[in-house]
Design a protein around this motif. Structure first.
Motif, PDB file in Angstrom:
ATOM      1  N   VAL A 134       0.860  -1.185   0.000  1.00 43.18           N
ATOM      2  CA  VAL A 134       0.000   0.000   0.000  1.00 43.18           C
ATOM      3  C   VAL A 134       0.892   1.228   0.000  1.00 43.18           C
ATOM      4  N   HIS A 135       0.641   2.107  -0.950  1.00 42.73           N
ATOM      5  CA  HIS A 135       1.404   3.366  -1.025  1.00 42.73           C
ATOM      6  C   HIS A 135       0.407   4.515  -1.157  1.00 42.73           C
ATOM      7  N   PHE A 136       0.561   5.518  -0.307  1.00 41.47           N
ATOM      8  CA  PHE A 136      -0.384   6.645  -0.303  1.00 41.47           C
ATOM      9  C   PHE A 136       0.378   7.957  -0.379  1.00 41.47           C
ATOM     10  N   GLU A 137      -0.025   8.803  -1.318  1.00 38.10           N
ATOM     11  CA  GLU A 137       0.504  10.171  -1.396  1.00 38.10           C
ATOM     12  C   GLU A 137      -0.639  11.114  -1.108  1.00 38.10           C
ATOM     13  N   PRO A 138      -0.516  11.926  -0.037  1.00 35.03           N
ATOM     14  CA  PRO A 138      -1.633  12.826   0.297  1.00 35.03           C
ATOM     15  C   PRO A 138      -1.785  13.933  -0.745  1.00 35.03           C
ATOM     16  N   ALA A 139      -2.989  14.483  -0.752  1.00 30.58           N
ATOM     17  CA  ALA A 139      -3.265  15.590  -1.678  1.00 30.58           C
ATOM     18  C   ALA A 139      -2.465  16.820  -1.265  1.00 30.58           C
ATOM     19  N   LYS A 140      -2.131  17.626  -2.244  1.00 29.36           N
ATOM     20  CA  LYS A 140      -1.403  18.873  -1.983  1.00 29.36           C
ATOM     21  C   LYS A 140      -2.243  20.028  -2.506  1.00 29.36           C
ATOM     22  N   ILE A 141      -2.382  21.041  -1.670  1.00 27.43           N
ATOM     23  CA  ILE A 141      -3.143  22.228  -2.059  1.00 27.43           C
ATOM     24  C   ILE A 141      -2.233  23.437  -1.899  1.00 27.43           C
ATOM     25  N   LYS A 142      -2.130  24.206  -2.969  1.00 24.81           N
ATOM     26  CA  LYS A 142      -1.337  25.442  -2.934  1.00 24.81           C
ATOM     27  C   LYS A 142      -2.313  26.603  -3.080  1.00 24.81           C
ATOM     28  N   LEU A 143      -2.416  27.396  -2.018  1.00 24.17           N
ATOM     29  CA  LEU A 143      -3.348  28.524  -1.999  1.00 24.17           C
ATOM     30  C   LEU A 143      -2.617  29.814  -2.334  1.00 24.17           C
ATOM     31  N   ASN A 144      -3.243  30.618  -3.191  1.00 22.94           N
ATOM     32  CA  ASN A 144      -2.751  31.967  -3.479  1.00 22.94           C
ATOM     33  C   ASN A 144      -3.874  32.932  -3.129  1.00 22.94           C
ATOM     34  N   VAL A 145      -3.645  33.734  -2.090  1.00 21.23           N
ATOM     35  CA  VAL A 145      -4.675  34.668  -1.627  1.00 21.23           C
ATOM     36  C   VAL A 145      -4.178  36.092  -1.864  1.00 21.23           C
ATOM     37  N   LYS A 146      -4.989  36.861  -2.579  1.00 19.44           N
ATOM     38  CA  LYS A 146      -4.671  38.280  -2.804  1.00 19.44           C
ATOM     39  C   LYS A 146      -5.735  39.091  -2.086  1.00 19.44           C
ATOM     40  N   THR A 147      -5.312  39.786  -1.044  1.00 16.69           N
ATOM     41  CA  THR A 147      -6.269  40.595  -0.280  1.00 16.69           C
ATOM     42  C   THR A 147      -6.376  41.977  -0.915  1.00 16.69           C
ATOM     43  N   ASN A 148      -7.556  42.548  -0.840  1.00 18.84           N
ATOM     44  CA  ASN A 148      -7.793  43.893  -1.345  1.00 18.84           C
ATOM     45  C   ASN A 148      -8.042  44.829  -0.180  1.00 18.84           C
ATOM     46  N   LYS A 149      -7.456  46.017  -0.263  1.00 17.85           N
ATOM     47  CA  LYS A 149      -7.590  46.977   0.832  1.00 17.85           C
ATOM     48  C   LYS A 149      -8.998  47.566   0.850  1.00 17.85           C
ATOM     49  N   VAL A 150      -9.348  48.043   2.024  1.00 15.89           N
ATOM     50  CA  VAL A 150     -10.657  48.682   2.195  1.00 15.89           C
ATOM     51  C   VAL A 150     -10.636  50.044   1.504  1.00 15.89           C
ATOM     52  N   ILE A 151     -11.693  50.335   0.751  1.00 19.35           N
ATOM     53  CA  ILE A 151     -11.838  51.655   0.124  1.00 19.35           C
ATOM     54  C   ILE A 151     -12.661  52.499   1.092  1.00 19.35           C
ATOM     55  N   ASN A 152     -12.005  53.498   1.684  1.00 19.67           N
ATOM     56  CA  ASN A 152     -12.648  54.310   2.720  1.00 19.67           C
ATOM     57  C   ASN A 152     -12.806  55.741   2.194  1.00 19.67           C
ATOM     58  N   ASN A 153     -14.046  56.099   1.844  1.00 21.75           N
ATOM     59  CA  ASN A 153     -14.354  57.469   1.404  1.00 21.75           C
ATOM     60  C   ASN A 153     -15.214  58.174   2.450  1.00 21.75           C
ATOM     61  N   THR A 154     -14.975  57.894   3.687  1.00 18.23           N
ATOM     62  CA  THR A 154     -15.774  58.479   4.760  1.00 18.23           C
ATOM     63  C   THR A 154     -15.385  59.938   4.953  1.00 18.23           C
ATOM     64  N   ARG A 155     -16.407  60.803   5.085  1.00 21.20           N
ATOM     65  CA  ARG A 155     -16.155  62.232   5.294  1.00 21.20           C
ATOM     66  C   ARG A 155     -16.650  62.611   6.684  1.00 21.20           C
ATOM     67  N   PRO A 156     -15.740  63.049   7.543  1.00 21.50           N
ATOM     68  CA  PRO A 156     -16.196  63.492   8.871  1.00 21.50           C
ATOM     69  C   PRO A 156     -16.844  64.868   8.775  1.00 21.50           C
ATOM     70  N   GLN A 157     -17.739  65.169   9.687  1.00 21.31           N
ATOM     71  CA  GLN A 157     -18.410  66.475   9.757  1.00 21.31           C
ATOM     72  C   GLN A 157     -17.873  67.232  10.969  1.00 21.31           C
ATOM     73  N   LYS A 158     -17.627  68.506  10.749  1.00 19.71           N
ATOM     74  CA  LYS A 158     -17.151  69.320  11.866  1.00 19.71           C
ATOM     75  C   LYS A 158     -18.301  69.576  12.833  1.00 19.71           C
ATOM     76  N   PRO A 159     -17.988  69.658  14.112  1.00 17.28           N
ATOM     77  CA  PRO A 159     -19.060  69.956  15.065  1.00 17.28           C
ATOM     78  C   PRO A 159     -19.538  71.407  14.912  1.00 17.28           C
ATOM     79  N   ILE A 160     -20.823  71.615  15.166  1.00 21.06           N
ATOM     80  CA  ILE A 160     -21.399  72.972  15.152  1.00 21.06           C
ATOM     81  C   ILE A 160     -21.356  73.465  16.592  1.00 21.06           C
ATOM     82  N   HIS A 161     -20.530  74.473  16.804  1.00 22.94           N
ATOM     83  CA  HIS A 161     -20.281  74.947  18.166  1.00 22.94           C
ATOM     84  C   HIS A 161     -20.692  76.420  18.267  1.00 22.94           C
ATOM     85  N   GLU A 162     -21.636  76.676  19.117  1.00 21.23           N
ATOM     86  CA  GLU A 162     -22.058  78.055  19.371  1.00 21.23           C
ATOM     87  C   GLU A 162     -21.813  78.360  20.841  1.00 21.23           C
ATOM     88  N   TYR A 163     -21.178  79.520  21.062  1.00 16.63           N
ATOM     89  CA  TYR A 163     -20.860  79.888  22.445  1.00 16.63           C
ATOM     90  C   TYR A 163     -21.094  81.382  22.622  1.00 16.63           C
TER      91      TYR A 163
END
Length: 196
Positions: A134-163
């Motif tokens: 009996v001769h057994f060769e296990p399976a081989k898996i080669k993974l190639n993962v390409k991650t993509n960066k987060v696209i952040n178009n968030t716009r902060p709002q300035k506080p409305i300050h009255e004094y």
């Protein structure tokens, strides 16, 4: 008796404070959130597992041989028997050729030919141990993962300050005063009397 007196009347100063409290308001508008997460790109290469079972030896042990194997064994056995026969015939011929040396070669040869070797008894395992490979060769898996960066178009709002700062108005509610009064003083000439 009337004694001369100096009477002092004083009035303390009073300050009046008019306080206007400060006013402050802070409002924070929510940020405009715009996030995008492109999915990762995954590629893989897979080599399948291989299982090889060779039971040729076990089948041969049970006398279930392939025809080509039987032909090869019969040919080998025939060649071996032919060599043994030639050796035996040559040996017997030599013995008969030297019959004059004494002995009885014909009887000896007849005795040898009539005797069969004894079979050996013992326990044998069919098929033999480790006959299946009996001769057994296990399976081989080669993974190639390409991650993509987060696209952040968030716009902060300035506080409305009255004094509006507070105010403090200070004013005099009551001014200080001092009044001096003389009682029972008598004039002597142009001055007051100095002695009592």
């Amino acid at each position: 008796m009337e004694l001369p007196q100096i009477r002092l009347f004083s009035q303390t100063a009073k300050i009046q404070l008019n306080i206007e409290q400060p006013k402050q308001s802070i409002e924070q508008p929510p940020a405009e959130l715009d996030l995008q997460q492109p999915p990762a790109e995954i590629t893989y290469e897979r080599t399948p597992a291989q299982l090889t079972i060779d039971q040729t030896k076990a089948r041969e042990d049970m006398d279930l041989k392939h025809i080509s194997k039987r032909i090869e064994e019969f040919a080998q056995l025939g060649y071996q028997d032919w060599l043994e026969g030639m050796t035996r015939v040559a040996q017997e011929g030599t013995e008969l050729m030297k019959i004059e040396n004494g002995g009885n070669p014909i009887v000896d040869q007849a005795k040898r030919r009539s005797e069969r070797p004894y079979r050996q008894l013992g326990i044998t395992w069919i098929p033999s141990a480790n006959s299946v490979s009996v001769h057994f060769e296990p399976a081989k898996i080669k993974l190639n993962v390409k991650t993509n960066k987060v696209i952040n178009n968030t716009r902060p709002q300035k506080p409305i300050h009255e004094y509006r700062p507070g105010k403090v108005n200070i004013s005099m509610k009551q001014y200080p005063s001092l009044s001096i009064d003389f009682v029972n003083l008598k004039y002597k000439g142009i001055n007051y009397e100095q002695e009592i």
